[in-house]
Write a protein that holds these residues in place. Sequence first.
Motif, mmCIF file in Angstrom:
data_model
loop_
_atom_site.group_PDB
_atom_site.id
_atom_site.type_symbol
_atom_site.label_atom_id
_atom_site.label_comp_id
_atom_site.label_asym_id
_atom_site.label_seq_id
_atom_site.Cartn_x
_atom_site.Cartn_y
_atom_site.Cartn_z
ATOM 1 N N GLY A 286 0.829 -1.210 0.000
ATOM 2 C CA GLY A 286 0.000 0.000 0.000
ATOM 3 C C GLY A 286 0.860 1.254 0.000
ATOM 4 O O GLY A 286 0.605 2.196 -0.756
ATOM 5 N N ASN A 287 1.893 1.275 0.816
ATOM 6 C CA ASN A 287 2.825 2.411 0.837
ATOM 7 C C ASN A 287 3.465 2.570 -0.536
ATOM 8 O O ASN A 287 3.629 3.689 -1.035
ATOM 9 N N TYR A 288 3.832 1.440 -1.136
ATOM 10 C CA TYR A 288 4.497 1.514 -2.433
ATOM 11 C C TYR A 288 3.573 2.113 -3.497
ATOM 12 O O TYR A 288 3.915 3.116 -4.130
ATOM 13 N N PHE A 289 2.403 1.507 -3.675
ATOM 14 C CA PHE A 289 1.553 1.966 -4.779
ATOM 15 C C PHE A 289 0.785 3.243 -4.460
ATOM 16 O O PHE A 289 0.372 3.972 -5.358
ATOM 17 N N GLY A 290 0.589 3.532 -3.178
ATOM 18 C CA GLY A 290 -0.077 4.774 -2.819
ATOM 19 C C GLY A 290 0.865 5.969 -2.874
ATOM 20 O O GLY A 290 0.460 7.071 -3.227
ATOM 21 N N ALA A 291 2.129 5.734 -2.535
ATOM 22 C CA ALA A 291 3.036 6.865 -2.367
ATOM 23 C C ALA A 291 4.368 6.701 -3.097
ATOM 24 O O ALA A 291 4.691 7.463 -4.006
ATOM 25 N N MET A 292 5.151 5.680 -2.722
ATOM 26 C CA MET A 292 6.547 5.603 -3.186
ATOM 27 C C MET A 292 6.688 5.570 -4.708
ATOM 28 O O MET A 292 7.601 6.165 -5.270
ATOM 29 N N ARG A 293 5.776 4.873 -5.365
ATOM 30 C CA ARG A 293 5.873 4.800 -6.826
ATOM 31 C C ARG A 293 5.795 6.208 -7.432
ATOM 32 O O ARG A 293 6.504 6.531 -8.380
ATOM 33 N N ASN A 294 4.919 7.027 -6.855
ATOM 34 C CA ASN A 294 4.814 8.390 -7.375
ATOM 35 C C ASN A 294 6.012 9.257 -6.990
ATOM 36 O O ASN A 294 6.391 10.152 -7.738
ATOM 37 N N TYR A 295 6.600 8.981 -5.832
ATOM 38 C CA TYR A 295 7.817 9.736 -5.484
ATOM 39 C C TYR A 295 8.829 9.538 -6.624
ATOM 40 O O TYR A 295 9.452 10.493 -7.098
ATOM 41 N N VAL A 296 8.997 8.276 -6.999
ATOM 42 C CA VAL A 296 10.003 7.946 -8.014
ATOM 43 C C VAL A 296 9.651 8.609 -9.349
ATOM 44 O O VAL A 296 10.506 9.186 -10.021
ATOM 45 N N ARG A 297 8.368 8.566 -9.676
ATOM 46 C CA ARG A 297 7.947 9.153 -10.954
ATOM 47 C C ARG A 297 8.066 10.670 -10.967
ATOM 48 O O ARG A 297 8.113 11.283 -12.020
#
Length: 331
Positions: free
Chosen positions: A17-28
């Motif tokens: 949830g942390n990954y797809f809710g937040a971290m993925r967008n940080y990277v993008r």
Amino acid sequence: KPIVVSGIRSTGQLHLGNYFGAMRNYVRMQEEYECYFFVADWHALTTHPDTKELENSVLGVLAENIAAGLDPEKVTLYCQSAVPEIAELYLLLNMLAYQGELEKTTTFKDKARNQPENVNAGLLTYPVLMAADILIHRALYVPVGKDQEQHLEMARNFAQRFNHRYGELFPGPQAFNFGAELVKVPSLDGAGKMSKSENQLATLYLADDDDLIRKKVMKAKTDSGPTEPNSEMPDYIRNIFGIMSLVSQESTVEKFRSDFNNASIRYGDMKKQLAEDMVAFISPIRARAQELRRDTDGLRRIMERGAEAARESAQRTIREARRLVGLEYLK
Ligand code: TYM
């Protein structure tokens, strides 16, 4: 470049949830935006007063974010408690936040129910501290999951009240997901969202080993399957399709979707496929994070550099805030 802020609490291991809710967008976002990403260790104290594991948890969050693709050369990575200016802004914003609205916040009500023995003022004013995190850099965009939407609305209100009372300083920060709906990754047991603390077997952590990932996915809630074509899909099955669409090929998801519609789906097969795709997704992140975590000094250096840059930005805002509020005689 537009300014971006987001944080993750250091309350344990990060999950899907942390990954797809937040971290993925940080990277993008790291190329096109001026990004400030931090570990919310003060926020962690509202629910986790025991600090024995805090440092380990802070470094773990940092390592997993870098493992997920964040580049410390491109973004500012720091720990909330290393930027005391945030606490000063929090204090000023507290005068603009009302007891009634704070008590009505969904996360406050949930947490007060979960820890009736410790309904502290930090828990009540959690959204004010979060607003300070965001406004301290005068951010425009805040990449977060769906569960943070209400907090963002409150941050906009506090910003507006400040501007109205003392003078224009803060833009209205927006929850951000590249124009799409904010993400909510469901838990594997069909009940609510994936979270750090609830049912551990229904949460996929980025640190889970391959066998544990397989075991958890195979235990995900299903039933014996539809008995006639084009049946209505129960929520817990919809959730599994949702999770599958995050990590599996589109053609794979489509195949199982049409099997469902034909009433020929075998959930055992679907979960086996999902388990393998999940392992392929998580295991490289886990391996990189483990390696990064070994270099504790390197991680600390990244945070120290980040805190310096974050404080520079924060001090610019705090100076302005003091001036506008009328406190500059303090110097
Ligand atoms: P936290 O630590 O609970 O979670 C970090 C990020 O992960 C997202 N998230 C999810 N997204 C989708 N589905 C899920 N199941 C799921 N679970 C967690 C959260 O939405 C969040 O983006 N209050 C924040 C931390 C914070 C913060 C801030 C965020 C403190 N100050 C300033 C942004 C800006 C929190 O508790 O996140």
